[in-house]
Scaffold this motif. Sequence first.
Motif, short mmCIF file in Angstrom:
data_model
loop_
_atom_site.label_atom_id
_atom_site.label_comp_id
_atom_site.label_asym_id
_atom_site.label_seq_id
_atom_site.Cartn_x
_atom_site.Cartn_y
_atom_site.Cartn_z
N MET A 1 0.96 -1.31 -0.04
CA MET A 1 0.08 0.04 -0.03
C MET A 1 0.81 1.14 0.07
SD MET A 1 -2.94 1.28 2.74
CE MET A 1 -4.38 0.46 2.05
N THR A 2 0.72 2.27 -0.83
CA THR A 2 1.47 3.62 -0.93
C THR A 2 0.84 4.16 0.32
OG1 THR A 2 1.24 3.12 -3.39
CG2 THR A 2 2.11 5.35 -2.50
N LYS A 3 2.15 4.92 0.63
CA LYS A 3 1.55 5.93 1.78
C LYS A 3 1.08 7.22 1.34
CE LYS A 3 4.09 8.68 5.07
NZ LYS A 3 5.44 8.81 6.02
N LYS A 4 0.06 7.72 2.05
CA LYS A 4 -0.79 8.71 1.50
C LYS A 4 0.02 9.88 2.43
CE LYS A 4 -5.12 7.11 0.12
NZ LYS A 4 -6.47 7.58 0.32
N VAL A 5 0.20 10.96 1.63
CA VAL A 5 0.77 12.34 2.33
C VAL A 5 -0.20 13.59 2.10
CG1 VAL A 5 2.65 13.94 2.36
CG2 VAL A 5 3.18 11.24 2.09
N TYR A 6 -0.45 14.13 3.29
CA TYR A 6 -1.52 15.24 3.08
C TYR A 6 -0.57 16.56 3.48
CZ TYR A 6 -5.22 11.71 2.41
OH TYR A 6 -5.95 10.83 2.00
N ASN A 7 -0.75 17.60 2.87
CA ASN A 7 0.05 18.91 3.41
C ASN A 7 -0.72 19.51 4.41
OD1 ASN A 7 2.40 18.98 1.71
ND2 ASN A 7 0.76 19.34 -0.04
N GLY A 9 -5.03 19.35 6.69
CA GLY A 9 -6.00 18.35 7.13
C GLY A 9 -7.13 18.51 6.15
N VAL A 10 -7.36 19.71 5.45
CA VAL A 10 -8.50 19.68 4.60
C VAL A 10 -8.32 18.89 3.35
CG1 VAL A 10 -7.62 21.81 3.11
CG2 VAL A 10 -9.89 21.48 3.55
N GLU A 11 -7.09 18.59 2.74
CA GLU A 11 -6.85 17.69 1.85
C GLU A 11 -7.55 16.33 2.27
OE1 GLU A 11 -2.86 17.61 -0.32
OE2 GLU A 11 -2.44 19.23 1.08
N ALA A 12 -7.24 15.77 3.38
CA ALA A 12 -7.59 14.35 4.00
C ALA A 12 -9.12 14.64 3.91
CB ALA A 12 -7.14 14.22 5.27
N THR A 13 -9.60 15.58 4.20
CA THR A 13 -11.21 15.60 4.38
C THR A 13 -11.87 15.55 2.76
OG1 THR A 13 -11.08 17.26 6.25
CG2 THR A 13 -13.08 17.30 5.10
N MET A 14 -11.11 16.42 1.88
CA MET A 14 -11.72 16.56 0.59
C MET A 14 -11.36 15.22 -0.11
SD MET A 14 -13.13 19.33 0.78
CE MET A 14 -13.72 19.21 -1.10
N ASP A 15 -10.40 14.30 0.39
CA ASP A 15 -10.17 12.96 -0.36
C ASP A 15 -11.21 12.14 -0.04
OD1 ASP A 15 -8.52 11.03 -1.57
OD2 ASP A 15 -7.64 10.44 0.22
N VAL A 16 -11.98 12.34 1.18
CA VAL A 16 -13.16 11.39 1.51
C VAL A 16 -14.29 11.81 0.98
CG1 VAL A 16 -14.45 10.42 3.38
CG2 VAL A 16 -11.95 10.50 3.71
N ILE A 17 -14.67 13.29 1.33
CA ILE A 17 -15.97 13.81 0.87
C ILE A 17 -15.91 14.83 -0.38
CG2 ILE A 17 -16.85 13.49 3.17
CD1 ILE A 17 -16.77 16.62 3.22
N GLY A 18 -14.85 14.86 -0.93
CA GLY A 18 -14.78 15.79 -2.19
C GLY A 18 -15.67 15.45 -3.21
N GLY A 19 -15.58 16.62 -4.19
CA GLY A 19 -16.44 16.11 -5.27
C GLY A 19 -17.98 16.72 -5.24
N LYS A 20 -18.46 16.61 -6.61
CA LYS A 20 -19.69 17.24 -6.49
C LYS A 20 -20.86 16.56 -5.85
CE LYS A 20 -23.27 18.61 -10.15
NZ LYS A 20 -23.53 18.70 -11.56
N TRP A 21 -20.69 15.28 -5.79
CA TRP A 21 -22.10 14.63 -5.28
C TRP A 21 -21.76 13.80 -3.85
CZ3 TRP A 21 -25.58 15.65 -8.22
CH2 TRP A 21 -25.60 15.65 -9.78
N LYS A 22 -20.80 13.80 -3.47
CA LYS A 22 -20.58 13.12 -2.02
C LYS A 22 -21.16 14.01 -0.77
CE LYS A 22 -16.97 9.92 -2.81
NZ LYS A 22 -15.53 9.35 -2.67
N PRO A 23 -20.89 15.51 -0.92
CA PRO A 23 -21.38 16.09 0.11
C PRO A 23 -23.24 16.07 0.36
CG PRO A 23 -19.70 17.21 -0.96
CD PRO A 23 -19.90 16.11 -1.61
#
Length: 118
Positions: A1-7, A9-23
């Motif tokens: 598994m590749t290590k995820k690196v976020y600069n 916190g909002v990047e981690a949030t958007m990785d999960v709930i980002g996009g047009k439809w998820k929110p």
Amino acid sequence: MTKKVYNIGVEATMDVIGGKWKPIILCNLRHGEQRPSELRRNIHGISQKMLTQQLRELEEDNIVVRKSYNTVPPKVEYYLSDYGETLGTLLDNLCTWGELHVDTLREKGEDVELMHVD
């Protein structure tokens, strides 16, 4: 598994709930369990394929729970997991800001309509 690196916190949030439809899906599920057909009716413009894909991704991230009933015809419902419920304040703030933005657009003279206010 590749290590995820976020600069940040909002990047981690958007990785999960980002996009047009998820929110939008999550805001609909804040009000309780819904069948996919209910979600599709409440979310204008989303295709069945996209809804299914987004729900699967949210389920993989432990944000929503898929509940299957052993009935004929089969019945499936989705709801926010306990972990997904922790997004409540964030979703409330997104909705509130959206309402403020609609008001701002109206003040600028734009013809904009908000169909549903939570």
